[in-house]
Design a protein around this motif. Sequence first.
Motif, PDB file in Angstrom:
ATOM      1  N   GLN A  51       6.313   0.944  -3.954  1.00 31.43           N
ATOM      2  CA  GLN A  51       7.028   1.084  -2.683  1.00 31.43           C
ATOM      3  C   GLN A  51       6.104   0.817  -1.491  1.00 31.43           C
ATOM      4  O   GLN A  51       6.514   0.195  -0.509  1.00 31.43           O
ATOM      5  CB  GLN A  51       7.628   2.484  -2.559  1.00 31.43           C
ATOM      6  CG  GLN A  51       8.786   2.735  -3.468  1.00 31.43           C
ATOM      7  CD  GLN A  51       9.300   4.163  -3.345  1.00 31.43           C
ATOM      8  OE1 GLN A  51       8.930   4.916  -2.452  1.00 31.43           O
ATOM      9  NE2 GLN A  51      10.177   4.537  -4.264  1.00 31.43           N
ATOM     10  N   ALA A  52       4.867   1.300  -1.556  1.00 35.15           N
ATOM     11  CA  ALA A  52       3.921   1.103  -0.456  1.00 35.15           C
ATOM     12  C   ALA A  52       3.597  -0.375  -0.262  1.00 35.15           C
ATOM     13  O   ALA A  52       3.535  -0.863   0.873  1.00 35.15           O
ATOM     14  CB  ALA A  52       2.647   1.898  -0.709  1.00 35.15           C
ATOM     15  N   ARG A  60      -2.367  -2.873   3.398  1.00 37.01           N
ATOM     16  CA  ARG A  60      -2.148  -1.459   3.709  1.00 37.01           C
ATOM     17  C   ARG A  60      -1.474  -0.750   2.538  1.00 37.01           C
ATOM     18  O   ARG A  60      -1.781   0.409   2.244  1.00 37.01           O
ATOM     19  CB  ARG A  60      -1.299  -1.304   4.966  1.00 37.01           C
ATOM     20  CG  ARG A  60      -1.135   0.162   5.347  1.00 37.01           C
ATOM     21  CD  ARG A  60      -0.952   0.363   6.827  1.00 37.01           C
ATOM     22  NE  ARG A  60      -1.157   1.752   7.157  1.00 37.01           N
ATOM     23  CZ  ARG A  60      -0.166   2.631   7.377  1.00 37.01           C
ATOM     24  NH1 ARG A  60       1.083   2.234   7.324  1.00 37.01           N
ATOM     25  NH2 ARG A  60      -0.438   3.876   7.671  1.00 37.01           N
ATOM     26  N   GLY A  61      -0.571  -1.420   1.845  1.00 37.61           N
ATOM     27  CA  GLY A  61       0.096  -0.824   0.698  1.00 37.61           C
ATOM     28  C   GLY A  61      -0.876  -0.462  -0.414  1.00 37.61           C
ATOM     29  O   GLY A  61      -0.792   0.610  -1.006  1.00 37.61           O
ATOM     30  N   ALA A  65      -1.772   3.287  -1.734  1.00 32.21           N
ATOM     31  CA  ALA A  65      -1.672   3.593  -3.161  1.00 32.21           C
ATOM     32  C   ALA A  65      -2.995   4.143  -3.701  1.00 32.21           C
ATOM     33  O   ALA A  65      -2.998   5.115  -4.462  1.00 32.21           O
ATOM     34  CB  ALA A  65      -1.271   2.341  -3.934  1.00 32.21           C
ATOM     35  N   LEU A  66      -4.092   3.566  -3.294  1.00 32.70           N
ATOM     36  CA  LEU A  66      -5.404   4.036  -3.734  1.00 32.70           C
ATOM     37  C   LEU A  66      -5.653   5.460  -3.254  1.00 32.70           C
ATOM     38  O   LEU A  66      -6.122   6.311  -4.016  1.00 32.70           O
ATOM     39  CB  LEU A  66      -6.502   3.092  -3.232  1.00 32.70           C
ATOM     40  CG  LEU A  66      -7.919   3.435  -3.639  1.00 32.70           C
ATOM     41  CD1 LEU A  66      -8.056   3.396  -5.153  1.00 32.70           C
ATOM     42  CD2 LEU A  66      -8.893   2.474  -3.008  1.00 32.70           C
ATOM     43  N   ARG A  67      -5.313   5.735  -1.997  1.00 32.62           N
ATOM     44  CA  ARG A  67      -5.469   7.102  -1.466  1.00 32.62           C
ATOM     45  C   ARG A  67      -4.624   8.089  -2.263  1.00 32.62           C
ATOM     46  O   ARG A  67      -5.067   9.205  -2.561  1.00 32.62           O
ATOM     47  CB  ARG A  67      -5.067   7.152   0.004  1.00 32.62           C
ATOM     48  CG  ARG A  67      -6.120   6.621   0.934  1.00 32.62           C
ATOM     49  CD  ARG A  67      -5.767   6.771   2.391  1.00 32.62           C
ATOM     50  NE  ARG A  67      -5.041   7.994   2.689  1.00 32.62           N
ATOM     51  CZ  ARG A  67      -4.137   8.106   3.651  1.00 32.62           C
ATOM     52  NH1 ARG A  67      -3.853   7.061   4.407  1.00 32.62           N
ATOM     53  NH2 ARG A  67      -3.522   9.240   3.873  1.00 32.62           N
ATOM     54  N   ARG A  68      -3.406   7.703  -2.601  1.00 31.76           N
ATOM     55  CA  ARG A  68      -2.517   8.587  -3.367  1.00 31.76           C
ATOM     56  C   ARG A  68      -3.075   8.842  -4.762  1.00 31.76           C
ATOM     57  O   ARG A  68      -3.085   9.977  -5.245  1.00 31.76           O
ATOM     58  CB  ARG A  68      -1.135   7.950  -3.448  1.00 31.76           C
ATOM     59  CG  ARG A  68      -0.215   8.525  -4.468  1.00 31.76           C
ATOM     60  CD  ARG A  68       0.231   9.956  -4.100  1.00 31.76           C
ATOM     61  NE  ARG A  68       1.199  10.425  -5.051  1.00 31.76           N
ATOM     62  CZ  ARG A  68       2.502  10.199  -4.990  1.00 31.76           C
ATOM     63  NH1 ARG A  68       3.018   9.546  -3.987  1.00 31.76           N
ATOM     64  NH2 ARG A  68       3.283  10.640  -5.917  1.00 31.76           N
ATOM     65  N   ILE A  69      -3.554   7.803  -5.429  1.00 29.94           N
ATOM     66  CA  ILE A  69      -4.101   7.961  -6.776  1.00 29.94           C
ATOM     67  C   ILE A  69      -5.333   8.872  -6.750  1.00 29.94           C
ATOM     68  O   ILE A  69      -5.518   9.701  -7.643  1.00 29.94           O
ATOM     69  CB  ILE A  69      -4.415   6.585  -7.398  1.00 29.94           C
ATOM     70  CG1 ILE A  69      -3.103   5.858  -7.690  1.00 29.94           C
ATOM     71  CG2 ILE A  69      -5.255   6.724  -8.663  1.00 29.94           C
ATOM     72  CD1 ILE A  69      -3.258   4.399  -8.040  1.00 29.94           C
ATOM     73  N   PRO A  82       6.573  11.114  -0.004  1.00 33.25           N
ATOM     74  CA  PRO A  82       7.126   9.768   0.151  1.00 33.25           C
ATOM     75  C   PRO A  82       6.133   8.817   0.831  1.00 33.25           C
ATOM     76  O   PRO A  82       5.169   9.243   1.457  1.00 33.25           O
ATOM     77  CB  PRO A  82       8.349   9.990   1.044  1.00 33.25           C
ATOM     78  CG  PRO A  82       7.978  11.174   1.863  1.00 33.25           C
ATOM     79  CD  PRO A  82       7.144  12.055   0.954  1.00 33.25           C
ATOM     80  N   VAL A  83       6.398   7.549   0.713  1.00 32.08           N
ATOM     81  CA  VAL A  83       5.595   6.530   1.397  1.00 32.08           C
ATOM     82  C   VAL A  83       5.847   6.658   2.896  1.00 32.08           C
ATOM     83  O   VAL A  83       6.997   6.734   3.321  1.00 32.08           O
ATOM     84  CB  VAL A  83       5.991   5.116   0.915  1.00 32.08           C
ATOM     85  CG1 VAL A  83       5.238   4.051   1.688  1.00 32.08           C
ATOM     86  CG2 VAL A  83       5.749   4.964  -0.564  1.00 32.08           C
TER      87      VAL A  83
END
Length: 84
Positions: A51-52, A60-61, A65-69, A82-83
């Motif tokens: 989604q990102a 940026r997506g 995603a890397l920050r979330r992981i 959420p994104v």
Amino acid sequence: MKATPDHPLRLLAGLVGKLLCLPIVFYQRCISPFTPPSCRFTPTCSEYARQAIIKHGPLRGTWLALRRILRCHPWGGSGYDPVP
């Protein structure tokens, strides 16, 4: 110069974004069904990454995603994320 939807850089970013989503979709359809659910967040990290990339583009997506992981560990947060 203002970038229009038909601008070559927008088209290239869209293509790169779709290419980045291919391994994510492969993981979601072919690998994830055979592993136990383990993501602490909703949506899952792979869905968040997809989604990102779609929403924010490949650069940026991927960063989001890397920050979330990196936040997905036993001492990290959990719940609905959420994104942006």
